[in-house]
Scaffold this active site. Sequence first.
Site, PDB file in Angstrom:
ATOM      1  N   LYS A 107       0.842  -1.191   0.000  1.00  0.00           N
ATOM      2  CA  LYS A 107       0.000   0.000   0.000  1.00  0.00           C
ATOM      3  C   LYS A 107       0.881   1.246   0.000  1.00  0.00           C
ATOM      4  CE  LYS A 107      -4.213  -1.690   0.158  1.00  0.00           C
ATOM      5  NZ  LYS A 107      -5.245  -1.353  -0.833  1.00  0.00           N
ATOM      6  N   LYS A 214     -12.866  -8.479  -7.644  1.00  0.00           N
ATOM      7  CA  LYS A 214     -13.349  -8.903  -6.333  1.00  0.00           C
ATOM      8  C   LYS A 214     -14.787  -9.375  -6.495  1.00  0.00           C
ATOM      9  CE  LYS A 214     -10.275  -5.664  -3.995  1.00  0.00           C
ATOM     10  NZ  LYS A 214     -10.141  -4.426  -3.192  1.00  0.00           N
TER      11      LYS A 214
END
Length: 331
Positions: A107, A214
């Site tokens: 991240k 997803k």
Amino acid sequence: MHPRLDDLLGSLHVVTLPMVTRFRGITVREAALLPGPRGWTEFAPFPEYGDAEAAAWLAAAIDFGWGAEPARRRDRIPVNATVPALPAEGVAALLARFPGCRTAKVKVAEPGQRLADDVDRVRAVRRALGPEGRIRIDANAAWNVDEAEHALRALSPFDLEYAEQPCARLDELAELRQRIRDLAIPIAADESVRKADDPLEVARAGAADLLVIKAAPLGGITRALSIVQEAGLPAVVSSAIDTSVGLAMGAALAAALPELPYDCGLGTAALLAADVTASPLVPEDGTVAVRRIEPSAALLAEHAAPVDREAWWRARIERCWSCSPPRPDRV
């Protein structure tokens, strides 16, 4: 076959699970679990998501618990480690929670941090993985085009596998791809797929080299498979800090894809300090098994959400149902 709203509410279990580190600004993960005739399923959109967006997650939960599961092409899924926006000195200990993983998603662009923090973190990951490890970064659409180009040029010495959603808009992604052609860093689209009215527009716009898929926010496995097929781009399956029940849905999606060229982001149970099963879906030798998860009654009770939070999730399910009664045949 699909359930009634009363069926969902009557069998609902809401849990609150502690995390080993802050991720997306949270230190606990809430999820609503439901037993269906096909097995347990999960409804866990993040609290800030509106009802219309969260309704797709409910459709996916119903699809996984009540619908037919697609045929498997593989029984184990290679997964990546997920590195939150933590200080560089914490990287090695975090990666140890992902045994055997050859890839790390890092991240970056965390609010309140600097590009120098990102560089230090990615450098620490490269040091831990060695020269053969794979590193991908995820900016969660935080940069404009100039910021993204500057950041990717600063991070390019660490041999990035790809950059996930560096910018928010499709025109920005398309422009960035042209600007960094000399770096040969592929661009992956996540929010531009799962939050878009038309998830195929990113492919038509030439804004990405691959898709991050997803199952839950796209309305279920069936629809996700259709999007990948129609987009004609490589795909990596990822998760949203799900419990092992939710990760099982992602693993089923990854198992059904015709091709799986990338390690998937389905090892995130390693970021939870507790789970709903004694056999969590955590990485083993860099992979997770494709299997249904049966929660433990004791763990469901131990991690049961407070009464007010359970009431909040019940009300949310009722609202999402009202948005458009979610049924497997509509996803």
